[in-house]
Design an enzyme around this catalytic site. Structure first.
Site, PDB file in Angstrom:
ATOM      1  N   TRP A 143       0.805  -1.222   0.000  1.00 19.96           N
ATOM      2  CA  TRP A 143       0.000   0.000   0.000  1.00 19.96           C
ATOM      3  C   TRP A 143       0.835   1.267   0.000  1.00 19.96           C
ATOM      4  O   TRP A 143       0.335   2.346  -0.315  1.00 19.96           O
ATOM      5  CB  TRP A 143      -0.915   0.019   1.225  1.00 19.96           C
ATOM      6  N   ASN A 144       2.117   1.198   0.371  1.00 21.02           N
ATOM      7  CA  ASN A 144       2.875   2.441   0.555  1.00 21.02           C
ATOM      8  C   ASN A 144       3.247   3.125  -0.758  1.00 21.02           C
ATOM      9  O   ASN A 144       3.395   4.342  -0.820  1.00 21.02           O
ATOM     10  CB  ASN A 144       4.105   2.218   1.440  1.00 21.02           C
ATOM     11  N   SER A 221       6.273  -7.222   4.231  1.00 29.07           N
ATOM     12  CA  SER A 221       7.006  -7.530   5.455  1.00 29.07           C
ATOM     13  C   SER A 221       7.804  -8.822   5.322  1.00 29.07           C
ATOM     14  O   SER A 221       7.450  -9.717   4.551  1.00 29.07           O
ATOM     15  CB  SER A 221       6.040  -7.653   6.634  1.00 29.07           C
ATOM     16  N   GLU A 242      10.977  -8.587  -1.886  1.00 35.03           N
ATOM     17  CA  GLU A 242      11.510  -7.305  -1.418  1.00 35.03           C
ATOM     18  C   GLU A 242      10.838  -7.050  -0.080  1.00 35.03           C
ATOM     19  O   GLU A 242       9.663  -6.696  -0.016  1.00 35.03           O
ATOM     20  CB  GLU A 242      11.216  -6.215  -2.450  1.00 35.03           C
ATOM     21  N   CYS A 276      10.316   1.193   2.747  1.00 34.14           N
ATOM     22  CA  CYS A 276      11.205   0.116   3.204  1.00 34.14           C
ATOM     23  C   CYS A 276      12.661   0.552   3.282  1.00 34.14           C
ATOM     24  O   CYS A 276      13.440  -0.021   4.042  1.00 34.14           O
ATOM     25  CB  CYS A 276      11.059  -1.108   2.305  1.00 34.14           C
ATOM     26  N   GLU A 376      11.495  -2.526  12.883  1.00 32.71           N
ATOM     27  CA  GLU A 376      11.285  -1.580  11.788  1.00 32.71           C
ATOM     28  C   GLU A 376      10.196  -0.582  12.178  1.00 32.71           C
ATOM     29  O   GLU A 376       9.119  -0.960  12.617  1.00 32.71           O
ATOM     30  CB  GLU A 376      10.887  -2.327  10.517  1.00 32.71           C
ATOM     31  N   GLU A 453      14.845  -5.843  -8.460  1.00 29.59           N
ATOM     32  CA  GLU A 453      13.926  -5.147  -9.352  1.00 29.59           C
ATOM     33  C   GLU A 453      14.653  -3.949  -9.930  1.00 29.59           C
ATOM     34  O   GLU A 453      15.517  -3.368  -9.281  1.00 29.59           O
ATOM     35  CB  GLU A 453      12.667  -4.699  -8.604  1.00 29.59           C
TER      36      GLU A 453
END
Length: 473
Positions: A143-144, A221, A242, A276, A376, A453
């Protein structure tokens, strides 16, 4: 609303999408589950039979058509991101442009998938390696960055000749729907791209258990990533993960302090720290720690908190109440362990509303026994630790299960090169708080994931090598 085999579908099961800045419902959409995901996989499998045979030029043309359509809708797409995610509108617009750039880049790379001719060890043989698409791919996005994470996965998959089934985050599906509208208008053949929106566990299980899905790509996560890898093992899928990060941000005594402070502002507080690769632990050399912390606290206090649609907003809301609770708990734990709050530190009541806002926060006297030192953060809190020597900070920075990104500020070229080699992270920014570019590999080591990526490296994740030996007699 979901998209399977070139058609949009509705269901009786609905989900409300809420603006995290106002808690207002901005849309209500249809969602689906495991059976629909299986149908999407079947559609992608059938489409792969012909899509894999298309030329690089043909695949490139479809991607360029999508680029054109998205460029015409930049403002609309940015508005949707801000409404469902909360980030300030200028940041949302930058995300849209980044998403388009991935499609544009891989539209070119589709024409540049090369094999190899190997030197033979026998005079009557010819040896070669050809590269072919993996097959049907499952993609799960967060979602970020609800738009750019989609194109960062779909663009190389399509360029390589793969078909795909995408599951976006249930908090932010509207961006995905708009991207798929562009794919549909671009005329992609039926079944090449499929969108399933619904509960993560049910859709994830359908993707991981299917032998027809030959690759799974996930951003999220570490906990969920590990589960997906385990669940994919029975069908021996190719996976790229990732995952989480806990980035150290190291400021040496010879660094440009003002530059380092501005770097924290960008690396820590953009997207409300919900990135992240965001800075998690700020390490300042003890000889400059006081000056650095004072300047950092002053700049942090200047940030404007508010609705992402409001002009001048620097920091928007967190994604949900759980994220807000995490911020409160981390600050409370740090204060209990003698940290000093020099900026922010509490929930922000924006415009007397109900949004999930937390003040951009700076903590001094951070120590290794605090939760924030290992957990985190994924929010706008910057704890400042101190260190004495290069050897000490290398050990402290690497003392984490994660290995995604790290940052280092110094004017000493030799020190910069040493840190580049010694820091156990997949991405290193030397005097650079924003090292991510399309042409470079993005990904971590250790428990921050596997695979890359971006650039040619991201394309390789959707290809497999086939060795061919030809005996000429």
């Amino acid at each position: 609303m979901y998209y399977i085999n070139g058609e949009w579908h509705e269901s009786d099961q609905k989900e409300q999408i809420t603006n995290p800045a106002t808690l207002e419902v901005i849309d209500t959409i249809s969602v689906c589950g495991g059976e629909e995901t299986k149908a999407a996989i079947a559609s992608a499998k059938e489409a792969f039979k012909t899509w894999k045979k298309t030329t690089g030029n043909e695949r490139s043309a479809y991607l360029f058509k999508t680029v054109k359509l998205m460029k015409e809708r930049v403002d609309e797409l940015a508005q949707i991101i801000t409404l469902e995610n909360g980030k300030p509108l200028p940041d949302a617009k930058r995300e849209v442009l980044s998403a388009i750039s991935y499609l544009d880049w891989y539209a070119e790379e589709a024409k540049r998938i090369y094999g190899e001719v190997l030197p033979a060890s026998h005079q009557d043989k010819s040896l070669m390696v050809i590269k072919q698409p993996v097959g049907v791919c499952g993609a799960i996005t967060p979602w970020n960055f609800p738009l750019s994470m989609i194109t960062r996965k779909i663009a190389p998959a399509l360029a390589a000749g793969c078909t795909i089934v995408l599951k976006p985050a249930l908090q932010t599906p509207l961006s995905a729907i708009k991207v798929f509208e562009c794919f549909h208008e671009a005329g992609l053949p039926k079944g090449v791209v499929n969108l399933v929106v619904g509960p993560a566990e049910e859709i994830g299980k359908a993707l991981t258990s299917s032998p027809d899905v030959r690759k799974l790509t996930f951003t999220g996560s570490t906990f969920i990533g590990k589960k997906l890898v385990r669940d994919s093992a029975d069908t021996m899928k190719k996976v790229s993960m990732e995952l989480g990060g806990h980035a150290p941000y190291i400021v040496f005594d010879d660094a440009d302090i003002d530059l380092a402070v501005e770097g924290v502002m960008l690396s820590k507080f953009k997207n409300s720290g919900q990135t992240c690769i965001s800075t998690n632990r700020v390490y300042a050399h003890e000889s400059i720690a006081k000056e650095f912390a004072e300047k950092l606290a002053k700049r942090t206090a200047e940030l404007k908190i508010g609705d992402g649609l409001e002009e001048g907003t620097d920091v928007g809301p967190l994604i949900n109440e759980k994220a807000l609770e995490t911020m409160k708990n981390q600050v409370a734990d740090a204060v209990k362990n003698n940290a000093e709050v020099v900026a922010g530190g509490k929930v922000f009541n924006y415009d007397n509303g109900d949004g999930y806002f937390f003040e951009p926060t700076v903590l001094l006297n951070a120590t290794d026994d605090m939760v924030i030192a290992t957990e985190e953060t994924f929010g706008p809190i910057a704890p400042v630790f101190t260190f004495e020597s290069e050897e000490e900070i290398i050990e402290k920075a690497n003392n984490t299960l994660y290995g995604l990104a790290a940052y280092c500020y110094t004017k000493d070229l030799g020190r910069g090169l040493r840190m580049m080699k010694e820091l156990e992270f997949g991405i290193i920014g030397i005097n650079d708080p924003a090292p991510i570019v399309i042409q470079a590999p993005f990904g971590g080591i250790k428990e921050s994931g596997m695979g890359k990526e971006g650039g040619k490296f991201g394309l390789e994740e959707y290809l497999e090598e086939k060795f061919v030996s030809i005996y000429e007699n």
